[in-house]
Design an enzyme around this catalytic site. Sequence first.
Site, PDB file in Angstrom:
ATOM      1  N   GLU A 176      40.332 -16.511 -35.418  1.00 46.51           N
ATOM      2  CA  GLU A 176      40.210 -17.392 -36.583  1.00 46.51           C
ATOM      3  C   GLU A 176      40.092 -18.872 -36.235  1.00 46.51           C
ATOM      4  O   GLU A 176      41.027 -19.670 -36.462  1.00 46.51           O
ATOM      5  CB  GLU A 176      41.379 -17.156 -37.548  1.00 46.51           C
ATOM      6  CG  GLU A 176      41.415 -15.734 -38.084  1.00 46.51           C
ATOM      7  CD  GLU A 176      42.389 -15.553 -39.236  1.00 46.51           C
ATOM      8  OE1 GLU A 176      43.235 -16.434 -39.454  1.00 46.51           O
ATOM      9  OE2 GLU A 176      42.286 -14.516 -39.918  1.00 46.51           O
ATOM     10  N   GLU A 375      40.448  -7.977 -39.752  1.00 40.32           N
ATOM     11  CA  GLU A 375      41.720  -8.115 -40.476  1.00 40.32           C
ATOM     12  C   GLU A 375      41.444  -8.015 -41.964  1.00 40.32           C
ATOM     13  O   GLU A 375      40.495  -8.609 -42.470  1.00 40.32           O
ATOM     14  CB  GLU A 375      42.388  -9.483 -40.228  1.00 40.32           C
ATOM     15  CG  GLU A 375      43.198  -9.581 -38.979  1.00 40.32           C
ATOM     16  CD  GLU A 375      43.894 -10.938 -38.814  1.00 40.32           C
ATOM     17  OE1 GLU A 375      44.315 -11.539 -39.829  1.00 40.32           O
ATOM     18  OE2 GLU A 375      43.995 -11.391 -37.667  1.00 40.32           O
TER      19      GLU A 375
HETATM   20  C1  FCB Z   1      45.503 -14.286 -40.670  1.00 35.30           C
HETATM   21  C2  FCB Z   1      46.132 -14.324 -39.297  1.00 35.30           C
HETATM   22  C3  FCB Z   1      47.278 -13.374 -39.105  1.00 35.30           C
HETATM   23  C4  FCB Z   1      48.145 -13.285 -40.351  1.00 35.30           C
HETATM   24  C5  FCB Z   1      47.293 -12.993 -41.547  1.00 35.30           C
HETATM   25  C6  FCB Z   1      48.053 -12.801 -42.831  1.00 35.30           C
HETATM   26  O1  FCB Z   1      44.964 -15.520 -40.964  1.00 35.30           O
HETATM   27  O2  FCB Z   1      45.171 -14.029 -38.320  1.00 35.30           O
HETATM   28  O3  FCB Z   1      48.008 -13.784 -37.981  1.00 35.30           O
HETATM   29  O4  FCB Z   1      48.855 -14.454 -40.492  1.00 35.30           O
HETATM   30  O5  FCB Z   1      46.361 -14.034 -41.731  1.00 35.30           O
END
Ligand code: FCB
Length: 469
Positions: A176, A375
Amino acid sequence: MHNSPLPRRSAFPPDFLFGAATSAYQIEGHKYGGAGRTHWDTFAAEEGRVVRGEDGAIACDHYHRWPEDLDLLAEAGFDLYRFSTSWARIMPEGRRGVSNSAVNKEGIAFYDRLIDGMLERGLKPALTLYHWELPQALADQGGWRNRDIAGRFGDYAELIAAHFGDRIWSAAPINEPWCVGWLSHFDGHHAPGLRDLRATAPAMHHILLAHGTAVQAMRASGMQNLGAVCNFEYALPADDSAAAQKAADVYDAIYNRFFLSGLFKGEYPDLVMQGFQDHMPKGWEDDFDVIQAPIDWLGLNYYTCKRLAPATQPAIATGKGAFVAGDPLWPHYKEMPPKGPLTAMGWEIYPEGLREFLIRTKAEYTDTLPLYVTENGMASDDRITSGAKGQNSVADAQRIDYFAQHMDACREAIAAGVPLKGYIAWSLLDNYEWALGYEKRFGLVHVDFETQVRTPKASWHAFAEALGS
Ligand code: FCB
């Protein structure tokens, strides 16, 4: 009979992979095993930065309990585990030094055990090299603002490749970039907690330079299946005015287009450069050969959308961002309240955003490159209940519904021709949710942070059922 509301494995292409994700600092217990201090330890110790001042010193004690955690992944039927190595656990000072202590042997041994444990259970190790715990020694030298970080990160990547490269299924350098850059240097919400455009522009560029340097180092060491993982938030205009559309476009350019443009087009969007141009590091235009080092896949992290309206006052006045020159209203947007239903983070549930990002990313940036959802998940206010026979359970129906809606969005994108190859849930375990401490629970598995007892939630059982079919 299939009772799970999650789409079953057979509803996806035969080679489609499912996984769950965690990250090192959020679960391991950073005080164990000789890890070096990180800028998150420092940030958490500063007044008012993190809920209750909590840090990752113990977290989920995964450092000791990893066999049980890997069993939970394997028993649910996941194909891969997206995890990260901690730079400061492997190189406590963040760099090679003259002394032997520059590399922490205990750290190498821990990841050896962990990776072997995945392979023994049939789990593909999907590695991230940097999920935010910058060694403090490098933070002291300016962290991501200092161009030297690219070379340091390349050294770390080379070390990772030498020790683990032959057993890793996939690797992505930096989790990210938007969070590492904008959220941490402009919004001030994450370590190092800066609010300064002069820091933000170089940091965002150096992140990509470090990414490319690490990809080159790993490729040179013979590693394959190298990628990048970016996060996305769907930008919606708060109303149908042209000014709200402009605000959404700027938000979209900073959040969703800056890093993709750098990686896949070798340029940065004009809407971002309007704010960044006076603050870019010297010679930045010449770095795209490194930044564009070929990759084999792109990962998209997706949670929510934002509703944007034109800014009426400078971001500094709203507690976000600091300006040094030029247009004090830049970046010209303000965030408006979300619309329900919301998660426990207050994030709007908007699965169509995931579908649209997958389609747009293929159409405008990546074409035939394999994509993964790396994610996706939600926080909820989960409670343990005891059943008649004394067994504990967690009824997280809203999370199951969230996953089902987003997995359906993936299927729609695949039907529209997107080469989506996998879906990875965030997160295996409740864990350290950064500035929100241990308050927000994202896990498929509940963790009692007093006793470290793990309790699979209904969502874990739903995955086990859907993936077993
Ligand atoms: C993302 C992150 C992870 C966690 C989720 C909820 O931005 O990569 O570490 O904090 O959000």
